[in-house]
Design a protein around this motif. Structure first.
Motif, PDB file in Angstrom:
ATOM      1  N   TYR A 198      -9.363   0.662 -12.490  1.00  0.00           N
ATOM      2  CA  TYR A 198      -8.856  -0.051 -12.029  1.00  0.00           C
ATOM      3  C   TYR A 198      -7.850  -1.094 -13.299  1.00  0.00           C
ATOM      4  O   TYR A 198      -7.306  -2.272 -13.856  1.00  0.00           O
ATOM      5  N   LEU A 199      -7.175  -0.085 -13.988  1.00  0.00           N
ATOM      6  CA  LEU A 199      -6.594  -0.814 -14.997  1.00  0.00           C
ATOM      7  C   LEU A 199      -5.474  -1.584 -14.336  1.00  0.00           C
ATOM      8  O   LEU A 199      -5.575  -2.860 -15.186  1.00  0.00           O
ATOM      9  N   PRO A 200      -4.902  -1.165 -13.833  1.00  0.00           N
ATOM     10  CA  PRO A 200      -3.766  -1.834 -13.225  1.00  0.00           C
ATOM     11  C   PRO A 200      -3.658  -3.000 -12.651  1.00  0.00           C
ATOM     12  O   PRO A 200      -2.694  -3.878 -12.544  1.00  0.00           O
ATOM     13  N   ALA A 201      -4.990  -3.299 -12.474  1.00  0.00           N
ATOM     14  CA  ALA A 201      -5.251  -4.744 -11.548  1.00  0.00           C
ATOM     15  C   ALA A 201      -6.232  -5.722 -12.915  1.00  0.00           C
ATOM     16  O   ALA A 201      -6.053  -6.946 -12.462  1.00  0.00           O
ATOM     17  N   ALA A 202      -5.995  -5.282 -13.993  1.00  0.00           N
ATOM     18  CA  ALA A 202      -6.444  -5.993 -15.487  1.00  0.00           C
ATOM     19  C   ALA A 202      -7.308  -6.654 -14.945  1.00  0.00           C
ATOM     20  O   ALA A 202      -7.600  -8.265 -15.554  1.00  0.00           O
ATOM     21  N   VAL A 203      -8.285  -5.427 -14.280  1.00  0.00           N
ATOM     22  CA  VAL A 203      -9.952  -6.403 -14.941  1.00  0.00           C
ATOM     23  C   VAL A 203     -10.032  -6.689 -16.190  1.00  0.00           C
ATOM     24  O   VAL A 203     -10.613  -5.904 -16.949  1.00  0.00           O
ATOM     25  N   GLY A 204     -11.830  -7.884 -15.758  1.00  0.00           N
ATOM     26  CA  GLY A 204     -11.696  -7.993 -17.176  1.00  0.00           C
ATOM     27  C   GLY A 204     -13.258  -8.821 -17.124  1.00  0.00           C
ATOM     28  O   GLY A 204     -13.648  -9.533 -15.908  1.00  0.00           O
ATOM     29  N   SER A 245     -13.265   0.863 -17.415  1.00  0.00           N
ATOM     30  CA  SER A 245     -12.552   1.144 -16.258  1.00  0.00           C
ATOM     31  C   SER A 245     -10.917   1.607 -15.648  1.00  0.00           C
ATOM     32  O   SER A 245     -10.451   0.822 -15.620  1.00  0.00           O
ATOM     33  N   ALA A 246     -10.550   2.745 -16.221  1.00  0.00           N
ATOM     34  CA  ALA A 246      -9.196   2.871 -16.536  1.00  0.00           C
ATOM     35  C   ALA A 246      -9.272   3.334 -15.242  1.00  0.00           C
ATOM     36  O   ALA A 246      -7.304   3.252 -14.671  1.00  0.00           O
ATOM     37  N   ASP A 292       1.257  -1.432  -0.035  1.00  0.00           N
ATOM     38  CA  ASP A 292      -0.275   0.077   0.021  1.00  0.00           C
ATOM     39  C   ASP A 292       0.832   1.052  -0.014  1.00  0.00           C
ATOM     40  O   ASP A 292       0.386   2.139  -0.531  1.00  0.00           O
ATOM     41  N   GLU A 293       2.067   1.149   0.630  1.00  0.00           N
ATOM     42  CA  GLU A 293       3.106   2.261   1.000  1.00  0.00           C
ATOM     43  C   GLU A 293       4.025   2.462  -0.868  1.00  0.00           C
ATOM     44  O   GLU A 293       3.789   3.547  -0.976  1.00  0.00           O
ATOM     45  N   ARG A 294       3.593   1.811  -1.130  1.00  0.00           N
ATOM     46  CA  ARG A 294       4.849   1.478  -2.589  1.00  0.00           C
ATOM     47  C   ARG A 294       3.980   1.686  -4.001  1.00  0.00           C
ATOM     48  O   ARG A 294       4.546   1.925  -4.898  1.00  0.00           O
ATOM     49  N   HIS A 295       2.598   1.401  -4.488  1.00  0.00           N
ATOM     50  CA  HIS A 295       1.914   0.442  -5.131  1.00  0.00           C
ATOM     51  C   HIS A 295       0.559   1.171  -4.855  1.00  0.00           C
ATOM     52  O   HIS A 295      -0.111   1.518  -4.079  1.00  0.00           O
ATOM     53  N   PRO A 296       0.416   1.612  -6.511  1.00  0.00           N
ATOM     54  CA  PRO A 296      -1.616   1.895  -6.701  1.00  0.00           C
ATOM     55  C   PRO A 296      -2.356   0.633  -5.800  1.00  0.00           C
ATOM     56  O   PRO A 296      -2.163   0.229  -6.234  1.00  0.00           O
ATOM     57  N   LEU A 297      -3.484   1.672  -5.951  1.00  0.00           N
ATOM     58  CA  LEU A 297      -4.028   0.599  -5.370  1.00  0.00           C
ATOM     59  C   LEU A 297      -5.066  -0.306  -6.092  1.00  0.00           C
ATOM     60  O   LEU A 297      -4.812  -1.485  -5.433  1.00  0.00           O
ATOM     61  N   ALA A 298      -4.880  -0.494  -7.127  1.00  0.00           N
ATOM     62  CA  ALA A 298      -5.327  -1.315  -8.589  1.00  0.00           C
ATOM     63  C   ALA A 298      -4.459  -2.648  -8.762  1.00  0.00           C
ATOM     64  O   ALA A 298      -4.994  -3.671  -8.732  1.00  0.00           O
ATOM     65  N   VAL A 299      -2.702  -1.992  -8.023  1.00  0.00           N
ATOM     66  CA  VAL A 299      -1.851  -3.211  -8.635  1.00  0.00           C
ATOM     67  C   VAL A 299      -2.027  -4.307  -6.731  1.00  0.00           C
ATOM     68  O   VAL A 299      -1.958  -4.902  -6.922  1.00  0.00           O
ATOM     69  N   VAL A 300      -2.649  -2.865  -5.563  1.00  0.00           N
ATOM     70  CA  VAL A 300      -2.016  -4.401  -4.411  1.00  0.00           C
ATOM     71  C   VAL A 300      -3.600  -5.117  -5.172  1.00  0.00           C
ATOM     72  O   VAL A 300      -3.131  -6.334  -4.206  1.00  0.00           O
ATOM     73  N   LEU A 301      -4.603  -4.469  -5.549  1.00  0.00           N
ATOM     74  CA  LEU A 301      -5.987  -5.214  -5.522  1.00  0.00           C
ATOM     75  C   LEU A 301      -5.008  -6.622  -6.147  1.00  0.00           C
ATOM     76  O   LEU A 301      -5.702  -7.837  -5.586  1.00  0.00           O
ATOM     77  N   SER A 302      -4.602  -6.431  -7.241  1.00  0.00           N
ATOM     78  CA  SER A 302      -4.184  -8.023  -8.329  1.00  0.00           C
ATOM     79  C   SER A 302      -4.139  -8.843  -7.140  1.00  0.00           C
ATOM     80  O   SER A 302      -3.535  -9.861  -7.487  1.00  0.00           O
ATOM     81  N   VAL A 303      -2.673  -8.530  -5.995  1.00  0.00           N
ATOM     82  CA  VAL A 303      -2.015  -9.346  -5.665  1.00  0.00           C
ATOM     83  C   VAL A 303      -2.397  -9.685  -4.573  1.00  0.00           C
ATOM     84  O   VAL A 303      -2.395 -10.687  -3.944  1.00  0.00           O
ATOM     85  N   CYS A 304      -3.871  -9.208  -3.555  1.00  0.00           N
ATOM     86  CA  CYS A 304      -4.033  -9.280  -2.895  1.00  0.00           C
ATOM     87  C   CYS A 304      -5.167 -10.794  -3.019  1.00  0.00           C
ATOM     88  O   CYS A 304      -5.965 -11.485  -1.986  1.00  0.00           O
ATOM     89  N   VAL A 305      -5.903 -10.048  -4.036  1.00  0.00           N
ATOM     90  CA  VAL A 305      -6.799 -11.599  -4.074  1.00  0.00           C
ATOM     91  C   VAL A 305      -6.539 -12.508  -4.753  1.00  0.00           C
ATOM     92  O   VAL A 305      -6.269 -13.553  -4.309  1.00  0.00           O
TER      93      VAL A 305
END
Length: 355
Positions: free
Chosen positions: A177-183, A174-175, A50-63
């Motif tokens: 959440y684009l880094p989360a590769a949502v689809g 969805s721009a 969370d400190e180092r990366h955008p929220l959408a990037v963390v989302l992809s790791v968390c799931v």
């Protein structure tokens, strides 16, 4: 763990976490059997990300670390064993494909995606929507029904290689959440070997529900880290511009701080109750609901206190919009409160909550 600069996408970060051994440490450290991983290590990882990366990037790791990967790791399937090894090394990405297209995520027993189980193969047909890592995943963990009816025993989990014939992926528009590769993932009569069944027929919903307790705890850990960081930032800004001297501002900030500390205390109590062998469904739902409510309240106050600066690029208003997913992903807040109500008697009597 060292993670360098913010990633535009989560794939490089996932490789880095695997190569550094960070992923394996989640499941080989002081593992809490209720959640299937080292909860303290999970909290530290999500705080650092969370400190180092955008929220959408963390989302992809968390799931992946909280739900998809544990399901694959704990399967007796030979196919799953190979996928788990590659994922833990950071060489492979797994998507959790649960929510059906055209259906609310809270109504899983109504999903229409099917898995026709034959003697040697499984045929998957249907569509899943708002799936994290959909456009970059190598495999999808698919929740599907193998027989009619809403009973929990009507469902199964299938490991589907994303390169299989009949798999089609469309990126979500969805721009944010684009880094989360949502689809959206479509399965048109996708045939896989029967060895790709991750659980025996009838155990899909049970296994998924068991792992959801971990994802809900992970969401609470992550939201706590996010709120702590945003509150510290607002506190510095208020002190720097002299606004902190106004009592009304301090009282408003204290309200946000109170909600944050309440959430942190719930997470801490749940994780410290390691000796309990009972189901954690109601407790996990409680912290998940608390996280959704706290994020909305705390970031709302932070946005008010930030004033016009909150509308700058990457300002609190943007964070607030993205963070609204804490009230939806992993279970909507109103659904979680329903689970809390169902476990009310035990929660009231449980020594976990005694002073």
């Amino acid at each position: 763990m060292e993670t360098g600069v913010n990633s535009a996408h989560a794939a490089p970060l996932w490789r880095e976490l695997g190569e550094s051994g960070e992923l394996r440490r989640l499941y080989t450290g002081d593992v809490d059997k209720r959640f299937g991983l080292d909860t303290a290590a999970l909290s530290r990882l999500l705080t650092t990300l969370d400190e180092r990366h955008p929220l959408a990037v963390v989302l992809s790791v968390c799931v992946q670390v909280a739900t998809a990967l544990p399901i694959v790791m704990n399967s007796s399937s030979r196919a799953a064993a190979g996928v788990a090894r590659a994922a833990l090394d950071g060489r492979s990405t797994v998507a959790l494909a649960v929510t059906d297209a055209e259906l609310p995520g809270s109504d899983l027993t109504a999903l229409a995606t099917t898995a026709k189980i034959g003697p040697d193969s499984v045929t998957v047909t249907g569509a899943k929507d708002w799936i994290v890592n959909a456009t970059v995943a190598d495999h999808a963990v698919v929740l599907a029904r193998h027989r009619p009816g809403p009973h929990p025993t009507s469902f199964v989990l299938v490991l589907v290689p994303m390169r299989s014939r009949g798999v089609a992926v469309t990126a979500q528009r969805s721009a944010m959440y684009l880094p989360a590769a949502v689809g959206r993932i479509r399965f048109d009569d996708v045939v896989v070997d029967r060895d790709h069944l991750l659980v025996p027929p009838g155990r899909g919903m049970v296994e998924f529900s068991r792992r959801m307790a971990t994802e809900r705890l992970a969401g609470a850990f992550w939201s706590t880290a996010l709120l702590r960081r945003q509150l510290a930032l607002v506190r510095r800004q208020l002190g720097a511009n002299g606004v902190w001297r106004h009592s009304a501002v301090r009282i408003r900030f204290a309200e946000a701080l109170m909600h944050f500390r309440q959430l942190a205390a719930l997470c801490d109590r749940l994780c410290r109750a390691r000796e309990r062998a009972e189901s954690t469904d109601a407790e996990a739902a409680l912290v998940k609901a608390a996280a959704g409510l706290a994020v909305d309240r705390v970031l709302g106050i932070c946005a008010d206190l930030a004033g016009r600066d909150g509308f700058l690029d990457e300002g609190i208003q943007q964070v607030r919009a993205q963070a609204a997913m804490f009230g939806t992903a992993g279970g909507a807040t109103h659904t979680m409160l329903g689970l809390v109500a169902s476990g009310a008697d035990r929660l009231l009597e449980d020594a976990l909550w005694a002073s």
